[in-house]
Motif scaffolding. Sequence first.
Motif, PDB file in Angstrom:
ATOM      1  N   ASP A  62       0.864  -1.178   0.000  1.00  0.00           N
ATOM      2  CA  ASP A  62       0.000   0.000   0.000  1.00  0.00           C
ATOM      3  C   ASP A  62       0.898   1.224   0.000  1.00  0.00           C
ATOM      4  O   ASP A  62       1.507   1.559   1.014  1.00  0.00           O
ATOM      5  N   THR A  63       0.971   1.882  -1.152  1.00  0.00           N
ATOM      6  CA  THR A  63       1.794   3.092  -1.275  1.00  0.00           C
ATOM      7  C   THR A  63       0.960   4.358  -1.086  1.00  0.00           C
ATOM      8  O   THR A  63       1.417   5.449  -1.388  1.00  0.00           O
ATOM      9  N   GLY A  64      -0.262   4.191  -0.588  1.00  0.00           N
ATOM     10  CA  GLY A  64      -1.123   5.337  -0.316  1.00  0.00           C
ATOM     11  C   GLY A  64      -2.401   5.342  -1.126  1.00  0.00           C
ATOM     12  O   GLY A  64      -3.279   6.170  -0.906  1.00  0.00           O
ATOM     13  N   ASP A  65      -2.525   4.406  -2.069  1.00  0.00           N
ATOM     14  CA  ASP A  65      -3.716   4.346  -2.922  1.00  0.00           C
ATOM     15  C   ASP A  65      -4.576   3.124  -2.640  1.00  0.00           C
ATOM     16  O   ASP A  65      -5.405   2.738  -3.466  1.00  0.00           O
ATOM     17  N   GLY A  66      -4.370   2.482  -1.500  1.00  0.00           N
ATOM     18  CA  GLY A  66      -5.162   1.314  -1.144  1.00  0.00           C
ATOM     19  C   GLY A  66      -4.353   0.035  -1.203  1.00  0.00           C
ATOM     20  O   GLY A  66      -3.304  -0.040  -1.851  1.00  0.00           O
ATOM     21  N   GLY A 120       2.530  -0.555 -12.294  1.00  0.00           N
ATOM     22  CA  GLY A 120       2.970   0.399 -11.294  1.00  0.00           C
ATOM     23  C   GLY A 120       4.138   1.220 -11.787  1.00  0.00           C
ATOM     24  O   GLY A 120       4.979   0.728 -12.539  1.00  0.00           O
ATOM     25  N   LEU A 124       5.314   2.664  -6.456  1.00  0.00           N
ATOM     26  CA  LEU A 124       4.634   1.377  -6.563  1.00  0.00           C
ATOM     27  C   LEU A 124       5.502   0.367  -7.320  1.00  0.00           C
ATOM     28  O   LEU A 124       5.600  -0.794  -6.920  1.00  0.00           O
TER      29      LEU A 124
END
Length: 154
Positions: A62-66, A120, A124
């Motif tokens: 999870d890199t911040g987008d879910g 990605g 990502l």
Amino acid sequence: MAIRLITKDPDPILRKIAKQVTKFDERLHRLLDDMAETMYDANGVGLAAPQVAISKRVIVIDTGDGLIECVNPEIIEKKGEQFGPEGCLSIPGINGDVRRAQYVKVRAQNRFGEEIEIEGEDLLARAFQHEIDHLNGVLFTDLAEQIYHGNVER
């Protein structure tokens, strides 16, 4: 769900090639749930099953987008290049500069065994490469061009 203990280097499981997943059952679902909870608790962006002492080809990111869950992931395409810092929950206090592809396409299965493809870029792409390396017994320190302990280069 449960937070699992994160395996630290030099534990030998981190150097083994993880086994292919063939059963998509409740045990796998529990592992994926626990890995996500463990990753979030440790403020990580990715976690591979060997990092929780399970030799299976399973990663969460999870890199911040879910949350992304991948079972039996493989990189099927790479493009470009990026160079930058990485760290690892299994190697606390150590960072290093690693050269990675800028873009990757990953083929994997979801928790139900259905095939998925995910593309990605940037962070990502870096996370996919880092976590899939874990499944092959490779640590970022093996690839780093410079290693830093805390804020001190060594």
